[in-house]
Design an enzyme around this catalytic site. Sequence first.
Site, PDB file in Angstrom:
ATOM      1  N   CYS A 130     -16.972  -7.616  18.609  1.00  0.00           N
ATOM      2  CA  CYS A 130     -15.737  -7.058  17.655  1.00  0.00           C
ATOM      3  C   CYS A 130     -14.832  -6.530  18.597  1.00  0.00           C
ATOM      4  O   CYS A 130     -13.850  -5.799  18.065  1.00  0.00           O
ATOM      5  CB  CYS A 130     -16.515  -5.945  16.991  1.00  0.00           C
ATOM      6  SG  CYS A 130     -17.335  -4.844  17.597  1.00  0.00           S
ATOM      7  N   GLU A 183     -33.255  -4.713  18.456  1.00  0.00           N
ATOM      8  CA  GLU A 183     -32.238  -3.547  17.979  1.00  0.00           C
ATOM      9  C   GLU A 183     -32.767  -2.234  18.175  1.00  0.00           C
ATOM     10  O   GLU A 183     -33.920  -1.946  17.907  1.00  0.00           O
ATOM     11  CB  GLU A 183     -31.860  -3.676  16.672  1.00  0.00           C
ATOM     12  CG  GLU A 183     -31.123  -2.431  15.974  1.00  0.00           C
ATOM     13  CD  GLU A 183     -29.859  -2.537  16.381  1.00  0.00           C
ATOM     14  OE1 GLU A 183     -29.206  -1.297  16.508  1.00  0.00           O
ATOM     15  OE2 GLU A 183     -28.971  -3.258  16.457  1.00  0.00           O
ATOM     16  N   CYS A 222       1.105  -1.276   0.023  1.00  0.00           N
ATOM     17  CA  CYS A 222       0.097   0.092  -0.057  1.00  0.00           C
ATOM     18  C   CYS A 222       0.793   1.239   0.002  1.00  0.00           C
ATOM     19  O   CYS A 222       1.654   1.489   0.778  1.00  0.00           O
ATOM     20  CB  CYS A 222      -0.736   0.084   1.357  1.00  0.00           C
ATOM     21  SG  CYS A 222      -1.884   1.507   1.412  1.00  0.00           S
ATOM     22  N   PHE A 262     -29.282  -7.264  20.065  1.00  0.00           N
ATOM     23  CA  PHE A 262     -28.420  -6.325  19.220  1.00  0.00           C
ATOM     24  C   PHE A 262     -28.279  -6.628  17.793  1.00  0.00           C
ATOM     25  O   PHE A 262     -27.355  -6.999  17.199  1.00  0.00           O
ATOM     26  CB  PHE A 262     -26.962  -6.202  19.714  1.00  0.00           C
ATOM     27  CG  PHE A 262     -27.079  -5.921  21.243  1.00  0.00           C
ATOM     28  CD1 PHE A 262     -26.893  -4.748  21.829  1.00  0.00           C
ATOM     29  CD2 PHE A 262     -26.838  -7.021  22.314  1.00  0.00           C
ATOM     30  CE1 PHE A 262     -26.863  -4.584  23.076  1.00  0.00           C
ATOM     31  CE2 PHE A 262     -26.763  -6.760  23.565  1.00  0.00           C
ATOM     32  CZ  PHE A 262     -26.936  -5.522  24.009  1.00  0.00           C
ATOM     33  N   GLN A 310     -21.959  -5.145   8.157  1.00  0.00           N
ATOM     34  CA  GLN A 310     -20.559  -5.686   8.490  1.00  0.00           C
ATOM     35  C   GLN A 310     -19.819  -5.069   7.160  1.00  0.00           C
ATOM     36  O   GLN A 310     -20.456  -5.100   6.063  1.00  0.00           O
ATOM     37  CB  GLN A 310     -20.439  -7.127   8.550  1.00  0.00           C
ATOM     38  CG  GLN A 310     -21.144  -7.613   9.889  1.00  0.00           C
ATOM     39  CD  GLN A 310     -20.216  -7.646  11.155  1.00  0.00           C
ATOM     40  OE1 GLN A 310     -19.104  -6.791  10.928  1.00  0.00           O
ATOM     41  NE2 GLN A 310     -20.646  -8.025  12.079  1.00  0.00           N
ATOM     42  N   ASN A 321     -24.811  -9.949  19.758  1.00  0.00           N
ATOM     43  CA  ASN A 321     -23.849  -9.121  19.054  1.00  0.00           C
ATOM     44  C   ASN A 321     -23.834  -7.462  19.195  1.00  0.00           C
ATOM     45  O   ASN A 321     -24.115  -6.912  18.321  1.00  0.00           O
ATOM     46  CB  ASN A 321     -24.214  -9.396  17.509  1.00  0.00           C
ATOM     47  CG  ASN A 321     -23.202  -8.887  16.409  1.00  0.00           C
ATOM     48  OD1 ASN A 321     -22.173  -9.032  16.648  1.00  0.00           O
ATOM     49  ND2 ASN A 321     -23.731  -8.262  15.189  1.00  0.00           N
ATOM     50  N   CYS A 370      -0.811   6.919   5.991  1.00  0.00           N
ATOM     51  CA  CYS A 370      -1.903   6.520   6.755  1.00  0.00           C
ATOM     52  C   CYS A 370      -1.382   5.130   7.169  1.00  0.00           C
ATOM     53  O   CYS A 370      -0.857   4.329   6.762  1.00  0.00           O
ATOM     54  CB  CYS A 370      -3.012   5.923   5.650  1.00  0.00           C
ATOM     55  SG  CYS A 370      -4.450   4.999   6.314  1.00  0.00           S
TER      56      CYS A 370
END
Length: 384
Positions: free
Chosen positions: A336, A262, A3, A241, A212, A309, A11
């Site tokens: 996550c 949710e 990259c 969730f 996602q 989740n 970055c």
Amino acid sequence: MSCDYFNRGLCQSCRLMSKPVTEQLLEKEARLTHLLGGLPVDERLAPVSGPEFGFRNKAKMVVMGAAHAPVLGIPGPDGQPVDLSHCPLYPQDMQALLLELTSFVRRAGIPPYRVDKAKGELKFILLTRSAVRGEFMLRFVLRSKDAIPRIERELPKLLADFPAIKVVSVNLQPVHMARLEGEEEIFLTQATRLDEVFNGVPLFIRPKSFFQTNPEVASRLYATAAKWVDELSPKSLWDLFCGVGGFGLHCANESLPVTGIEIEAEAIDCAKTSAAAMGLDNLSFAALDSTDFAMGQQAQEVPEVIIVNPPRRGIGEELCERLSAFGPRAIIYSSCNPETLAKDLALISGYRIARVQLFDMFPHSDHFEVLCLLLKEAACASAD
């Protein structure tokens, strides 16, 4: 993967870029093992990974520079704008559209918002791609409505040049603070959502519904959870969730009632649309806080399986205690954030961690998704 942004130090979002993906996965697995610490795990499944580049379906671009010379990307290490339209995480068609959007902003003459001066109009450009159709949802985050006529003036040419753009909207974010979006969404197209399909399950994306960012790995995450649920053959299931309903919809069938909860109403609208498209009338989705739902009167009938989740903060002590008291046969926890996952797992009592699997949803970064199967102690022997 190479990259140019990373190599030039412009970055550093992909902090692990210089390491092979195999080495990245080893580091992530080691971190997960460390965080889980003394918690016993019956089975650690092999990690799931996907493409190294061209996988990301969402771009969040800060708009910087000036109306005659806009830059879409991020502030660099020296504070100067860095154009990220060629970021290799994005598919080629997405990169091409991001490059064109720079020209669009210049033609429209929309002044980028200057945080240091609290002046300007265009704060962010948010772009989402449907993997199944290659269609796009384009959102302009503005300080006010003043620039909308300029967008509308240039929009016909953009849509003619890029017919894959299906949804265009303006989000109004008038406050001077680090917030990505505001409450009001103004659609500039008749279409208001993107269509997506994972594993044959119809899913829908609206501007404010979480989805996602790695479709290939996400589809395998949902399929894995559905397989675990199928092995348990439950008679009822909660999806807390639930977002747009990805987990619950993958598990659903004519004989399994599913309740999805949710807090974001747009996501629930998407989930209901999916349920209707699947022709299932035993799915119930509601726009409520998941913890409040579990603590309230509506939650008196405990399901056999509960899927959670949560966002990065985890489910928290109150819901951990509630799930422990409910005592469903199994809890499937998708996380996550392995740090809050470890804290929550330590607070859920009466269960063993039967399976843990890492899903490399965010290659080249420190982040990853984890799927855990928790079995009620008395049920472990029969379910293994």
